[in-house]
Scaffold this motif. Structure first.
Motif, PDB file in Angstrom:
ATOM      1  N   TRP A 137       4.505  10.556  11.819  1.00 13.44           N
ATOM      2  CA  TRP A 137       5.030   9.601  11.186  1.00 13.44           C
ATOM      3  C   TRP A 137       5.050   8.416  11.980  1.00 13.44           C
ATOM      4  CZ3 TRP A 137       6.958   6.862   7.704  1.00 13.44           C
ATOM      5  CH2 TRP A 137       8.048   5.992   7.735  1.00 13.44           C
ATOM      6  N   MET A 138       5.186   8.519  13.458  1.00 17.27           N
ATOM      7  CA  MET A 138       5.082   7.162  14.324  1.00 17.27           C
ATOM      8  C   MET A 138       3.779   6.423  14.072  1.00 17.27           C
ATOM      9  SD  MET A 138       7.916   7.239  15.536  1.00 17.27           S
ATOM     10  CE  MET A 138       8.070   5.950  16.933  1.00 17.27           C
ATOM     11  N   GLU A 141       4.268   4.885  10.553  1.00 18.16           N
ATOM     12  CA  GLU A 141       5.301   3.792  10.911  1.00 18.16           C
ATOM     13  C   GLU A 141       4.725   2.554  11.497  1.00 18.16           C
ATOM     14  OE1 GLU A 141       8.352   3.936  13.741  1.00 18.16           O
ATOM     15  OE2 GLU A 141       9.897   3.477  12.214  1.00 18.16           O
ATOM     16  N   ILE A 144       3.055   0.850   8.805  1.00 17.35           N
ATOM     17  CA  ILE A 144       3.926   0.118   7.795  1.00 17.35           C
ATOM     18  C   ILE A 144       4.667  -0.927   8.248  1.00 17.35           C
ATOM     19  CG2 ILE A 144       6.154   1.012   6.731  1.00 17.35           C
ATOM     20  CD1 ILE A 144       5.300   3.605   6.530  1.00 17.35           C
ATOM     21  N   ARG A 145       4.928  -0.979   9.724  1.00 13.99           N
ATOM     22  CA  ARG A 145       5.823  -2.109  10.345  1.00 13.99           C
ATOM     23  C   ARG A 145       4.716  -3.342  10.239  1.00 13.99           C
ATOM     24  NH1 ARG A 145       8.086  -1.336  15.944  1.00 13.99           N
ATOM     25  NH2 ARG A 145       8.940  -3.481  15.213  1.00 13.99           N
TER      26      ARG A 145
ATOM     27  N   MET B 113      12.347   8.811   7.615  1.00  6.47           N
ATOM     28  CA  MET B 113      11.803   7.821   8.613  1.00  6.47           C
ATOM     29  C   MET B 113      12.614   7.747   9.873  1.00  6.47           C
ATOM     30  SD  MET B 113      11.485   4.692   6.052  1.00  6.47           S
ATOM     31  CE  MET B 113      11.026   5.132   4.227  1.00  6.47           C
ATOM     32  N   SER B 115      12.462   7.635  13.607  1.00  5.13           N
ATOM     33  CA  SER B 115      11.560   7.039  14.583  1.00  5.13           C
ATOM     34  C   SER B 115      11.974   7.253  15.933  1.00  5.13           C
ATOM     35  CB  SER B 115      11.214   5.602  13.741  1.00  5.13           C
ATOM     36  OG  SER B 115      10.546   4.758  14.808  1.00  5.13           O
ATOM     37  N   GLN B 116      11.206   7.922  16.432  1.00  7.45           N
ATOM     38  CA  GLN B 116      11.624   8.160  17.998  1.00  7.45           C
ATOM     39  C   GLN B 116      10.936   7.317  18.978  1.00  7.45           C
ATOM     40  OE1 GLN B 116      10.615  12.573  17.610  1.00  7.45           O
ATOM     41  NE2 GLN B 116      12.713  12.626  18.505  1.00  7.45           N
ATOM     42  N   ARG B 117      11.480   5.751  18.695  1.00  6.67           N
ATOM     43  CA  ARG B 117      10.828   4.678  19.350  1.00  6.67           C
ATOM     44  C   ARG B 117      11.657   4.439  20.627  1.00  6.67           C
ATOM     45  NH1 ARG B 117      12.258   0.033  15.186  1.00  6.67           N
ATOM     46  NH2 ARG B 117      11.321   1.593  13.585  1.00  6.67           N
ATOM     47  N   THR B 182      15.532   5.490  15.538  1.00  6.76           N
ATOM     48  CA  THR B 182      16.228   4.815  14.387  1.00  6.76           C
ATOM     49  C   THR B 182      15.841   5.716  13.028  1.00  6.76           C
ATOM     50  OG1 THR B 182      14.614   3.176  14.050  1.00  6.76           O
ATOM     51  CG2 THR B 182      16.396   2.272  15.415  1.00  6.76           C
ATOM     52  N   ARG B 184      16.076   5.946   8.686  1.00  6.28           N
ATOM     53  CA  ARG B 184      16.695   4.967   7.046  1.00  6.28           C
ATOM     54  C   ARG B 184      17.823   5.757   6.781  1.00  6.28           C
ATOM     55  NH1 ARG B 184      17.881   1.970   4.476  1.00  6.28           N
ATOM     56  NH2 ARG B 184      17.298   1.578   2.044  1.00  6.28           N
ATOM     57  N   PRO B 270       6.711  -7.412  13.683  1.00  6.67           N
ATOM     58  CA  PRO B 270       7.363  -6.630  14.620  1.00  6.67           C
ATOM     59  C   PRO B 270       7.075  -7.455  15.968  1.00  6.67           C
ATOM     60  CG  PRO B 270       5.600  -5.225  13.535  1.00  6.67           C
ATOM     61  CD  PRO B 270       5.658  -6.524  12.901  1.00  6.67           C
ATOM     62  N   VAL B 271       8.440  -7.426  16.466  1.00  8.92           N
ATOM     63  CA  VAL B 271       8.591  -8.253  17.829  1.00  8.92           C
ATOM     64  C   VAL B 271       9.331  -7.138  18.768  1.00  8.92           C
ATOM     65  CG1 VAL B 271       8.763 -10.487  17.094  1.00  8.92           C
ATOM     66  CG2 VAL B 271      11.008  -9.224  16.893  1.00  8.92           C
ATOM     67  N   ILE B 272       9.792  -6.287  18.302  1.00  3.87           N
ATOM     68  CA  ILE B 272      10.579  -5.625  19.365  1.00  3.87           C
ATOM     69  C   ILE B 272      10.398  -4.077  18.845  1.00  3.87           C
ATOM     70  CG2 ILE B 272      12.966  -5.825  18.155  1.00  3.87           C
ATOM     71  CD1 ILE B 272      14.263  -5.496  20.952  1.00  3.87           C
ATOM     72  N   ASP B 273      10.001  -3.193  19.735  1.00  2.00           N
ATOM     73  CA  ASP B 273       9.477  -1.872  19.197  1.00  2.00           C
ATOM     74  C   ASP B 273      10.166  -0.735  19.790  1.00  2.00           C
ATOM     75  OD1 ASP B 273       7.170  -3.254  18.154  1.00  2.00           O
ATOM     76  OD2 ASP B 273       6.031  -2.922  20.035  1.00  2.00           O
ATOM     77  N   GLN B 287      14.509  -3.203  15.426  1.00  2.00           N
ATOM     78  CA  GLN B 287      13.818  -3.978  14.157  1.00  2.00           C
ATOM     79  C   GLN B 287      13.484  -3.006  13.242  1.00  2.00           C
ATOM     80  OE1 GLN B 287      10.198  -6.090  15.013  1.00  2.00           O
ATOM     81  NE2 GLN B 287      10.428  -7.405  13.211  1.00  2.00           N
ATOM     82  N   ASP B 289      12.004  -1.114   9.853  1.00  2.00           N
ATOM     83  CA  ASP B 289      10.705  -0.868   9.364  1.00  2.00           C
ATOM     84  C   ASP B 289      10.102  -1.953   8.544  1.00  2.00           C
ATOM     85  OD1 ASP B 289       9.996   1.275  10.641  1.00  2.00           O
ATOM     86  OD2 ASP B 289      10.122   2.535   9.345  1.00  2.00           O
ATOM     87  N   LEU B 293      15.627  -7.691  12.092  1.00  2.00           N
ATOM     88  CA  LEU B 293      16.228  -7.391  13.324  1.00  2.00           C
ATOM     89  C   LEU B 293      17.676  -6.913  12.964  1.00  2.00           C
ATOM     90  CD1 LEU B 293      15.499 -10.733  15.403  1.00  2.00           C
ATOM     91  CD2 LEU B 293      14.194  -8.387  15.405  1.00  2.00           C
TER      92      LEU B 293
END
Lengths: 1005, 417
Positions: A137-138, A141, A144-145, B113, B115-117, B182, B184, B270-273, B287, B289, B293
């Motif tokens: 997924w990452m 993603e 996608i981003r 979605m 997202s382990q960011r 984050t 969805r 994208p500006v902040i991941d 941010q 997907d 922001l």
């Protein structure tokens, strides 16, 4: 040379002032008065962007705030603005603009493959896929981003400034179209303080787009000019142009954003002007005259460049003097678009056909078009369009009676412009934001304002009143009425509203979804939301899948979720949903209108609250002296406090050691001015303290001091400090530095809401006094040189205060100690703080007087086992946990008492404050380290508590620490372990918390 | 099982123009009675219903929702998921939730979605650093991933941050939970709804609850806009309106409800991941997907049920954001909204039995309920099914406010409660 598509005459542009600008690297010319959109159209540029998902070529669809397609990146570097609407960018010399969301160029964008793959990308496709393999997924993603987003964020700190202002008025008129102008005039004439806010740079609203409207028998714009002159002549009226009323909050509180310099060339922007200004306005009455926005028709492939709203065509021709095309097809369901057809015709644009959904087109404008010889195709629909980067033809065919189907293969009509009208939507956004109801009007097929929820009214097209004469009258009357409500009756002879012809766009044939030549979704896209690429088939898919609430439809398909927030798409979406269910539109409902009406710059909310002004920096009266002495500072709340005072190459550790030693060996001096000070007076002051603090205060003698602990309602320690009795009914409370304001709030809350019967007055005096703390065996010797107060232990015992002078300055001297040494705190008026500090430093030289900072203070008090609120406590610690049972009165009530005596609060396994000594004396436990009884190979491990304070103590000659440990007091002498992040384990032993001078001889001596 | 979502089903359905997709969930009329009625069709309620059916074999369940699924705080939050809570009890609960998040898309066959960011909490002063260190150590020994980042490491991950903070709020360090991130939000509600429906759960929207039928201290039914629906057990999980709902059953809850606002900017590349949170200046940012922001603010100071935030809070929050990220000052706010957060005195939730037999309550999540969604539903289902708290939510009883066994997590949320 004028641009190719500029009309030779007409328009409100200034042809004597050419303006040069760049778009996608090419230089073009426009005129002052143009928008970027009109200037591009004048130069024949219609392809300006690519859509969000399918990257389809897109042009300019409107001429105003509702623009969903033509989103442009303006400026470069730190002054770059993404997603600006070309239709609202005032053309300015040197403007640099470019298309967004396309690579390598807007002409050739490789992501157009999404359009060819669109069968695989219906609404919500991402919820159904990208799930395998789970770990991917990452990666998905990330791709996608990168594909998503529109413009690019600015690069680098914004060099511009922003501002805010407050304003009040009797009547706020939003919108300066015909109804707003008559409203402002009549309210202004009555004497009410009026603010007229207009998003555009000129007054007039839709009149600016009309070629031949008349008011009072004169050309409409002449009447507007007269109105403007009269309004400007009224002292009680203020006109704000380029000012977007973006939010309507409670109690008629309105947010507006004024654009002050975006329309000026960079070198002509006055340095004194901020870029934008936020107006925070409170109006007694709000009069919304925000007009209406034309609605597109939803037909197959209705998104190509060159397909635009009929009203926008009129604006481009009449206001900007440009030709939006050479050969136009009008596609309408109402009479209003015929005006556009006639205007285009008059401007020399060939009107190939008027395709009218109405089976028997009729209406005043229809007749004029017939007279002009324009071809009208009644009961016809545009069922398909052709053209890649510009529309080049439409396919039209007759409709079935129910409008569900079309007949025949259709007729192809070549064109490069399609002017579309599906009716009008009143701009009810602000009314709805104010919590006013909106209701559906069946005649006009649109939502109109219902009963207002606040002190507001609507007038003109915004209220569903579409005729010019009616707008003028309604605005006029509403202006009189709202002014009267604020106490201003119309003066003199009753004036009649200005007269004008009254006609609207009815009759109409409402059709939310125009059938195409293929079944819906089988080829050809009926776009509802062009920005987010949402089609009618997407809406049907959502409904089919059970997303029935209009909010679900919106969120599943993303319709109306773009930067335009659905200004042209929401009502069509609702209509299509209703059509699918076969239910009336009101049954579907609407999604919530939220602020802002159009996007508002972040910077404007910060205004001048940036940098040093974000939050006040508080400095003590001696701050400059500390700076001069080379102190390192730490932030404590808003205060800057000296942290330590390094000399000649010392590091923090060395400096703190020296300071700590000096306080025990001879004399230290500290600036304690930041401690909160609350002056408490009144006949019930002692009783008040009794209720606030856990200990008793009634018996405290005048001239005596006492340490107090206050709890929150939950029974947990909230703050501590020494409070002194200055007189029978007069106390001075001290609080911790960070809690000064919360404690005052806490006290006031109880006084005002719980105990109004108490006669007590609170005054914050934190900043009125400078406090100098002397600590160490020579404290008395030094002070004796400076004061007239008898300092003998008998005359001035520990925990008392005396008033007198210090260095000739009136002073309160407190014999209290946070270091555990002989100590005096001297309070003098703040303005004398620096003088006293200098005197003390000079006089103290013979004792080697050493200024010490917060870090040394922390070490000194830890040596004595004194707590710091916020360090040994965290909102979950009771006095009993701290071993301070002695301070909790058993006899009286106090705030937090009931909670404190709940069953679980006295359990033995609660975390209790203890001391810790590391097995290796030099080793200093890290603060925040967690302690365990048994170290496991890997987590989880059962934790007993954590290290709250930990220092090297030169006076004890080793490291010392305090900790909150489960059942800590029963663990004296036992070993605990701190497994650290780096894998090391520190072993320590549980002890009492007092490490130095356990009998307290030094303090009292 | 109904149609399975995958790239293959997507391709297959593309052939039939997506006209054959089945409903994600039915919209049935309520039956006269159920074994369990869950009041509240947000993420927590739907998850509860799903786990009741899936793990406890209780399929005769209805979820009753006043409006539309996920229309409360589920659809209003800033979608941050993390488990780096201070106290053992909280860490266990949120970590359980985080583990469920990690398999949720597959479990639900619905891409939420997740997202382990990574989620970063900034420290701006010595006190912050001390608290950060304490929390990181506690997390680590609880088996929750958590690490300290130096200012340089922060800058490497978030190049647009201004570490100097103009000297006023310098960034001195951060804690980082890399497994956080984050999700969805709407998809969580929809995914649970679809699966719960598949397990036989009736999802009933547009059905306000008017009261509870209680006989001899035991709940027997729910009065709704669609009439009386009988139930053996009732679980209430309605966030901001918990006090209102509990009062209908004669129960007073130790809650205050405040408006909490959030806002989004226009979408950009994208500006902040990662997710950056600052407790000291009350702002957090990530941010989406889609490119917006997503910015969370503090609560409005006054209590209330109006689902909109006040302007002064927007101003404070965006001033803080502009300070930390000076290049974002020209970005624009596209939409701003509010939700109602119900907060307990100790800022921890209540997942508990009540004095009314068969009547269970799940509330008090304050500003942090979204991240707990799967764990909350999981333990609530277990509690309802077995008529006793699961060990994971034993500490979160209603009784703790009488006994004093509080789990004080005021420091754990990014905003003051």
């Amino acid at each position: 040379m004028p641009a190719r598509f500029r009309l030779t005459q007409g328009g409100l542009i200034d042809r004597s002032k050419p303006v040069s600008f760049q778009f996608n690297g090419k230089v073009y010319l426009g005129f002052e008065g143009d928008t970027l959109a009109s200037a591009l159209i004048a130069n024949g540029v219609h392809l300006v962007g690519r859509s969000f998902k399918y990257h389809r070529p897109r042009g300019i669809m409107s001429a105003g705030a509702e623009e969903a397609n033509a989103l442009i990146q303006v400026g470069e570097g730190a002054r770059s603005d993404p997603n600006l609407r070309a239709t609202q960018i005032e053309l300015v010399d040197g403007l640099v603009a470019s298309s967004q969301n396309c690579w390598p160029s807007v002409e050739f964008d490789v992501s157009i493959v999404n359009n060819f793959a669109s069968r695989l990308l219906p609404s919500g496709f991402y919820y159904k896929t990208f799930m395998w393999p789970a770990s991917f997924w990452m990666t998905y993603e990330s791709a996608i981003r990168k594909a998503a987003g529109l413009g690019k964020a600015p690069e680098g700190p914004d060099p511009d400034s922003y501002d805010k202002t407050f304003a009040h008025c009797d009547v706020l008129v939003v919108g300066a179209g015909p109804s707003g102008l008559t409203a402002a005039l009549s309210a202004g004439r009555a004497g009410a303080r009026v603010i007229l806010a207009e998003q555009d740079n000129a007054l007039g609203g839709d009149l600016l787009s009309e070629a031949d409207a008349e008011i009072q028998g004169q050309p409409a714009l002449e009447w507007v000019e007269g109105a403007r002159a009269e309004l400007e002549g009224l002292e009680n009226v203020r006109i704000l142009t380029r000012t977007q009323c973006y939010g309507y909050f409670d109690h008629n509180f309105i947010g507006l954003m004024q654009n002050l310099t975006d329309h000026l060339p960079q070198n002509a922007k006055p340095a004194s002007l901020p870029r934008h200004r936020l107006w925070k306005l409170r109006a007694k009455q709000v009069l919304l005259a925000t007009g209406a926005i034309e609605r597109p028709l939803v037909f197959s492939d209705n998104d190509r460049p060159g397909i635009m709203l009929a009203s926008a065509c009129r604006t481009y021709v009449n206001r900007y003097g440009v030709k939006p095309g050479k050969k136009a097809v009008i596609f309408t369901n109402n009479d209003g678009a015929y005006a556009a057809a006639l205007d285009l015709h008059k401007a020399g644009i060939h009107v190939a056909a008027i395709v009218d959904l109405r089976s028997d087109p009729e209406g005043p404008m229809t007749e004029q078009a017939r007279e002009a010889g324009l071809r009208i195709l009644g009961n016809h629909a545009v069922i398909a369009t052709a053209g890649d980067k510009r529309v080049k033809a439409v396919l039209v065919a007759p409709l079935s009676e129910d409008g569900e189907k079309v007949y025949g293969g259709g007729e192809k009509i070549d064109c490069d412009l399609v002017a579309v009208s599906g009716g009008w939507n009143p701009t009810v956004h602000l009314h709805s934001q104010s919590r006013g109801k909106i209701v559906f009007d069946d005649d006009y097929a649109c939502f109109v304002p219902g009963t207002p929820a606040q002190e507001s009214v609507t007038a003109g097209a915004c209220s569903g009143n579409f005729g010019l004469g009616a707008c003028l009258t309604q605005g006029h009357d509403a202006g009189i009425a709202t002014a009267a409500k604020t106490g201003f009756k119309a003066k003199g002879r009753k004036r009649a509203p200005p007269k004008a012809e009254d006609r609207n766009f009815l009759p109409a044939r409402w059709m939310w979804l125009v059938p195409g030549d293929k079944p819906l979704g089988h080829g050809g896209k009926h776009f509802v939301d062009v920005q987010n690429d949402v089609t009618a088939a997407d809406l049907h898919l959502a409904l089919r899948e059970g997303y029935r609430s209009i909010e679900h439809v919106k969120r599943y398909t993303t319709t109306g979720m773009g930067t335009d927030q659905g200004k042209t798409s929401n009502v069509n979406a609702i209509g299509i949903v209703a059509g699918h269910f076969g239910c009336p539109i009101p049954n579907v409902g609407v999604t919530t209108f939220r602020p802002p009406y159009t996007p508002v710059t972040f910077g404007v909310f910060a205004g001048r609250d940036v940098g040093d002004l974000l939050d006040p920096v508080r400095k003590t009266p001696m701050h400059a002296l500390h700076e001069h002495a080379g102190a390192a500072f730490e932030d404590v709340g808003q205060w800057k406090r000296p942290w330590y005072f390094p000399i000649a190459g010392e590091d923090m550790h060395q400096a703190v050691n020296r300071e700590v030693k000096a306080c025990r060996d001879s004399l230290g001096v500290m600036d304690a001015s930041t401690l909160g000070k609350i002056d408490i007076q009144g006949k019930d002051a002692a009783e008040f303290l009794n209720r606030i603090y856990t200990n008793a205060w009634s018996q405290l003698k005048v001239g005596a001091c006492r340490y107090g602990l206050m709890l929150g309602e939950d029974g947990m320690v909230m703050d501590d400090g020494v409070t002194s009795r200055l007189g029978e009914n007069h106390f001075l409370m001290t609080t911790t530095t960070g809690n000064a304001a919360p404690v005052l709030g806490h006290l006031e809350e109880y006084l005002q809401t719980e105990w109004p019967e108490l006669e007590v007055y609170l005054t914050s005096v934190t900043e009125q006094f400078a406090t100098i703390s002397l600590a160490g065996p020579n404290a008395r010797n030094l002070l004796a040189e400076l004061t007239d107060i008898d300092l003998s232990a008998e005359a001035f015992p520990f925990m008392t205060l005396r008033e007198g002078t210090a260095a000739g300055i009136p002073a309160r001297v407190f014999r209290i100690s946070f270091t555990g040494d002989l100590s005096y705190e001297i309070n003098v008026p703040a303005s004398y703080g620096a003088a006293l500090w200098q005197t003390v430093m000079t006089a103290g030289e013979k004792y080697g007087i050493t200024p010490y900072g917060t870090e040394a203070m922390h070490v000194l008090r830890a040596e004595k086992g004194f707590i710091i609120v916020g360090q040994e406590t965290d909102g979950s610690v009771t006095p009993f946990d701290l071993g301070m049972d002695w301070i909790v009165s058993k006899k009286k009530d106090f705030v937090g008492r009931r909670s404190l005596f709940r069953a679980d609060m006295s359990k033995d396994d609660r975390k209790q404050l203890v001391g810790l000594l590391t097995d290796v004396p030099e080793q200093v436990l890290p603060e925040g380290a967690q302690l365990v009884e048994k170290v496991e190979d890997k987590p989880p491990m059962k934790m007993l508590g954590h290290v709250t304070s930990s220092y090297h103590s030169p006076n004890v000659g080793r490291s010392i620490a305090m900790a909150l440990i489960k059942g800590g007091r029963a663990r004296m002498g036992s070993k605990l372990y701190a497994p650290l992040a780096d894998g090391k384990v520190v072993t320590c032993t549980v002890t009492g918390v007092v490490f130095y001078d356990k009998e307290g001889e030094r303090t009292r001596g | 099982m109904k149609s399975r979502y995958s790239i293959f089903s997507l391709m297959r359905n593309a052939l039939s123009y997506h006209e054959k997709w089945p409903e994600a969930w039915r919209s049935p009329e309520p039956k006269p009675s159920y074994d369990v009625i869950i009041v509240g069709g947000g993420g927590h309620g739907l998850a509860t219903a799903y786990y009741l059916a899936k793990l406890h074999g209780i399929h005769n369940v209805a979820v009753i929702e006043r409006g539309w699924l996920g229309g409360g705080n589920t659809g209003r939050n800033t979608t941050i998921v993390r488990s780096n809570y201070l106290w053992d009890e909280s860490a266990a609960l949120y970590e359980h939730a985080l583990k469920l998040w990690e398999g949720m898309s597959q479990e639900l066959n619905y891409n939420v979605m997740f997202s382990q960011r990574g989620v970063m909490n900034l420290a701006h002063n010595q006190h912050d650093l001390r608290e950060l260190s304490r929390r990181i150590n506690a997390n680590r020994l609880n088996g929750v991933d958590s690490e300290f980042l130096t200012p340089q490491q922060i800058k490497d991950l978030v190049p647009i941050i201004d570490l100097r903070g103009n000297g006023r709020y310098p960034v001195l360090g951060a804690s980082m939970q890399r497994r956080g991130g984050t999700a969805r939000h709407d998809a969580v509600a929809w995914g649970y709804a679809r699966r719960a429906d598949e397990q036989g759960v009736d999802i009933i929207q547009e059905c306000p609850v008017h009261g509870f039928e209680i006989e001899n201290g035991k709940v027997v039914g729910v009065q709704t806009a669609k009439g009386l629906i009988k139930a053996k057990k009732v679980g209430v999980v309605v966030a901001g309106h918990s006090s209102v709902m509990a009062e209908m059953a004669g129960i007073r809850l130790p809650l205050v409800s405040h408006p909490l606002q959030a806002l989004v900017s226009e979408p950009v590349k994208p500006v902040i991941d990662t997710v950056v949170m600052s407790n000291a200046i009350h702002a957090y940012i990530s941010q989406s997907d889609k490119g917006e922001l997503v910015i969370g603010a503090g609560v409005d100071k006054y209590v209330g049920y109006g689902q909109r935030g006040s302007l002064p809070v927007t101003e404070e929050t965006l001033a803080a954001v502009c300070e930390l990220f000076p290049s974002l000052k020209r970005m624009r706010m596209m939409r701003q909204w509010g939700g109602i957060v119900d907060t307990c005195p100790d800022a921890s939730p209540i997942i508990s039995k009540t004095p009314v037999e068969g009547f269970f309550i799940n509330c008090g999540w304050g500003t942090g309920g979204f991240k707990a969604t799967p764990g909350s539903g999981w333990v609530f289902a277990d509690t309802i099914a077995n008529d006793r708290p699961h060990p994971l939510n034993e500490a979160f009883s209603l009784e703790r406010f009488n006994s004093g066994y509080l789990v004080d997590e005021h420091g754990a949320a990014a905003v003051a409660h």
